[in-house]
Design an enzyme around this catalytic site. Structure first.
Site, PDB file in Angstrom:
ATOM      1  N   ARG A 165      54.911  11.358  60.777  1.00 57.58           N
ATOM      2  CA  ARG A 165      54.550   9.949  60.984  1.00 57.58           C
ATOM      3  C   ARG A 165      53.362   9.837  61.948  1.00 57.58           C
ATOM      4  NH1 ARG A 165      57.825  10.039  57.525  1.00 57.58           N
ATOM      5  NH2 ARG A 165      59.526   8.564  57.139  1.00 57.58           N
ATOM      6  N   SER A 239      62.542   2.415  59.098  1.00 57.49           N
ATOM      7  CA  SER A 239      63.118   3.120  60.253  1.00 57.49           C
ATOM      8  C   SER A 239      62.492   2.572  61.531  1.00 57.49           C
ATOM      9  CB  SER A 239      62.818   4.615  60.173  1.00 57.49           C
ATOM     10  OG  SER A 239      63.321   5.147  58.985  1.00 57.49           O
ATOM     11  N   GLU A 335      59.376   4.223  65.986  1.00 57.28           N
ATOM     12  CA  GLU A 335      58.390   4.533  64.956  1.00 57.28           C
ATOM     13  C   GLU A 335      57.469   3.338  64.780  1.00 57.28           C
ATOM     14  OE1 GLU A 335      58.397   4.331  60.481  1.00 57.28           O
ATOM     15  OE2 GLU A 335      59.354   6.271  60.770  1.00 57.28           O
TER      16      GLU A 335
HETATM   17  N1  EPU Z   1      72.905   9.002  58.903  1.00 58.47           N
HETATM   18  C1  EPU Z   1      74.081   8.540  59.437  1.00 58.47           C
HETATM   19  N2  EPU Z   1      74.254   7.196  59.592  1.00 58.47           N
HETATM   20  C2  EPU Z   1      73.317   6.296  59.212  1.00 58.47           C
HETATM   21  C3  EPU Z   1      72.116   6.767  58.670  1.00 58.47           C
HETATM   22  C4  EPU Z   1      71.917   8.123  58.521  1.00 58.47           C
HETATM   23  O1  EPU Z   1      74.963   9.320  59.796  1.00 58.47           O
HETATM   24  O2  EPU Z   1      73.550   5.108  59.370  1.00 58.47           O
HETATM   25  C5  EPU Z   1      72.691  10.459  58.745  1.00 58.47           C
HETATM   26  C6  EPU Z   1      73.316  11.051  57.505  1.00 58.47           C
HETATM   27  O3  EPU Z   1      73.829  12.307  57.857  1.00 58.47           O
HETATM   28  C7  EPU Z   1      72.141  11.309  56.572  1.00 58.47           C
HETATM   29  C8  EPU Z   1      71.035  11.569  57.555  1.00 58.47           C
HETATM   30  O4  EPU Z   1      71.333  10.734  58.684  1.00 58.47           O
HETATM   31  O5  EPU Z   1      72.400  12.389  55.755  1.00 58.47           O
HETATM   32  C9  EPU Z   1      69.671  11.229  57.042  1.00 58.47           C
HETATM   33  O6  EPU Z   1      69.648   9.901  56.568  1.00 58.47           O
HETATM   34  P1  EPU Z   1      68.598   9.435  55.452  1.00 58.47           P
HETATM   35  O7  EPU Z   1      68.533  10.422  54.359  1.00 58.47           O
HETATM   36  O8  EPU Z   1      68.880   8.008  55.104  1.00 58.47           O
HETATM   37  O9  EPU Z   1      67.198   9.557  56.176  1.00 58.47           O
HETATM   38  P2  EPU Z   1      66.693   9.239  57.643  1.00 58.47           P
HETATM   39  O10 EPU Z   1      66.460  10.515  58.351  1.00 58.47           O
HETATM   40  O11 EPU Z   1      67.604   8.251  58.296  1.00 58.47           O
HETATM   41  C10 EPU Z   1      64.174   9.369  56.957  1.00 58.47           C
HETATM   42  C11 EPU Z   1      62.927   8.542  57.095  1.00 58.47           C
HETATM   43  C12 EPU Z   1      62.932   7.405  56.096  1.00 58.47           C
HETATM   44  C13 EPU Z   1      63.035   7.978  54.693  1.00 58.47           C
HETATM   45  C14 EPU Z   1      64.317   8.819  54.604  1.00 58.47           C
HETATM   46  C15 EPU Z   1      64.472   9.535  53.292  1.00 58.47           C
HETATM   47  C16 EPU Z   1      62.250   8.716  59.419  1.00 58.47           C
HETATM   48  C17 EPU Z   1      62.145   8.030  60.738  1.00 58.47           C
HETATM   49  N3  EPU Z   1      62.819   8.025  58.438  1.00 58.47           N
HETATM   50  O12 EPU Z   1      65.279   8.541  57.333  1.00 58.47           O
HETATM   51  O13 EPU Z   1      61.677   6.728  56.210  1.00 58.47           O
HETATM   52  O14 EPU Z   1      63.063   6.957  53.714  1.00 58.47           O
HETATM   53  O15 EPU Z   1      64.288   9.845  55.641  1.00 58.47           O
HETATM   54  O16 EPU Z   1      63.581  10.594  53.202  1.00 58.47           O
HETATM   55  O17 EPU Z   1      61.795   9.860  59.298  1.00 58.47           O
HETATM   56  C18 EPU Z   1      60.587   4.947  57.345  1.00 58.47           C
HETATM   57  O18 EPU Z   1      59.882   5.796  57.889  1.00 58.47           O
HETATM   58  O19 EPU Z   1      60.453   3.723  57.601  1.00 58.47           O
HETATM   59  C19 EPU Z   1      61.635   5.365  56.422  1.00 58.47           C
HETATM   60  C20 EPU Z   1      62.487   4.500  55.857  1.00 58.47           C
END
Ligand code: EPU
Length: 339
Positions: A165, A239, A335
């Site tokens: 990012r 995010s 972010e």
């Molecule tokens: N999780 C939880 N609780 C929650 C949310 C997530 O326990 O409420 C845990 C779960 O274990 C899940 C893991 O977090 O497996 C990862 O969650 P998710 O796959 O939804 O992805 P993220 O890491 O929360 C990142 C990006 C998103 C992107 C997704 C999918 C960042 C800051 N965010 O989120 O990007 O869509 O991966 O690749 O890196 C954005 O930047 O605005 C954005 C939405």
């Protein structure tokens, strides 16, 4: 063409849907228009902000300066080989519509980034990423206008210095360049990126040669819709925090205390922890404070339930940070850009 206004509402220009005013707002639809704007203001003296779709901004007060907005449109193929097609898009194009266009052509490379709010010009600045892909993987170069000299400069992938990012446009060159257009190298014989677990599971029973970019794009869209609120229905900026990256020693200690903690080991030896998990464990998932709240399906997203102020959203974010720091000794970094 230049569209110039004074004291205008930014409500339509931020996906949180917050009320804030800009002292000056200038929207340009081509390079010549931008050049004449550059002549009339001094980025060294005048406070300014370049905005795309406003999907990563939190206005906590009125903006006493210049807002520069791109309305530069156009998508064109600039080069083609047997393997690749090079596609150039104007910075003011809507990102999601641009991805849909490339997917409709059957070109591979951007399908995992379907439905991300924002504009083409903001994509490299933020090095957007989702579902196992960052835009830097298919990025070739961009053209940007220097806000002091008005001259156009090319930036290749190396020069953009992409990170998680992040890019040079958020670091050393912050506020100095206005992105005009971006060129991506897309695949005529798509190399599908299905490493992200939910995608892998969805396509596990289908032979790879039968999977189309359209099918991947549709799958990404339905995963996003199931977790992430639509900004038009519920104001949000995706995010709110970055996923924290920690040292392996600190990770080992935390893992002893929280063995179920999810993590991704990075190539450089550091470890990335999902902030959504930390926030959920800290008890904030689905919680509400006034008109703002932590989303109930994805704890990394802060939402405006209607009528929230930027200050209210910031107060909630700080309360979340405080609790995560207390429980895990991890400082969450926003972010979104807080203004
Ligand atoms: N999780 C939880 N609780 C929650 C949310 C997530 O326990 O409420 C845990 C779960 O274990 C899940 C893991 O977090 O497996 C990862 O969650 P998710 O796959 O939804 O992805 P993220 O890491 O929360 C990142 C990006 C998103 C992107 C997704 C999918 C960042 C800051 N965010 O989120 O990007 O869509 O991966 O690749 O890196 C954005 O930047 O605005 C954005 C939405």
């Amino acid at each position: 063409m230049i569209q110039f206004s004074e004291n205008i509402s930014l409500k339509e220009y931020n996906t949180f849907g917050l009320e804030a005013k800009a002292r000056y707002f200038v929207s340009v639809s081509d390079y010549d228009a931008l050049k004449s704007v550059v002549k009339s203001f001094d980025p060294g003296e005048n406070r300014h902000l370049i905005i795309g779709g406003g999907s990563n901004l939190l206005f906590t007060k009125d903006f006493d300066g210049w807002i520069l907005h791109s309305d530069i449109k156009g998508i064109e193929v600039t080069e083609e080989t047997d393997e690749y097609v090079f596609v150039k898009a104007g910075s003011g194009e809507n990102w999601s519509d641009f991805v849909d266009y490339t997917v409709e052509q059957g070109w591979g490379g951007l399908e995992n980034l379907s439905l991300i709010p924002g504009t083409v010009g903001a994509a490299p600045v933020q090095n957007i990423g989702a579902y196992g892909l960052e835009q830097k993987e298919v990025f070739v170069h961009l053209e940007a206008c220097n806000l002091i000299t008005g001259k156009i400069c090319h930036f290749n992938k190396l020069e953009c210095d992409f990170g998680y990012r992040n890019s040079i446009f958020k670091g050393a060159e912050k506020g100095k360049w206005f992105v005009l257009n971006v060129t991506y190298r897309l695949e005529k014989h798509p190399r599908l990126r299905l490493d992200y677990k939910p995608l892998l599971e969805l396509f596990s029973n289908i032979p790879k040669e039968k999977i189309t970019v359209k099918a991947v794009s549709n799958a990404v869209k339905s995963i996003r819709r199931s977790k992430l609120p639509e900004p038009k229905e519920l104001g949000n900026a995706g995010s709110f925090f970055k996923n924290p990256v920690i040292l392996p020693g600190i990770f080992s200690l935390l893992q002893q205390q929280f063995p179920e903690m999810p993590f991704y080991a990075l190539e450089n030896g550091l470890v990335k922890i999902p902030a959504g998990w930390l926030i959920e464990q800290a008890g904030w998932k689905g919680k509400r404070m006034g008109h703002a709240g932590v989303h109930d399906r994805q704890a990394l997203v802060i939402v405006n339930y209607g009528g929230a102020t930027g200050k209210e959203i910031l107060a909630l974010a700080e309360a979340v940070q405080k609790e995560v720091l207390r429980k895990f000794n991890i400082a969450l970094e926003p972010e979104v850009l807080i203004l």
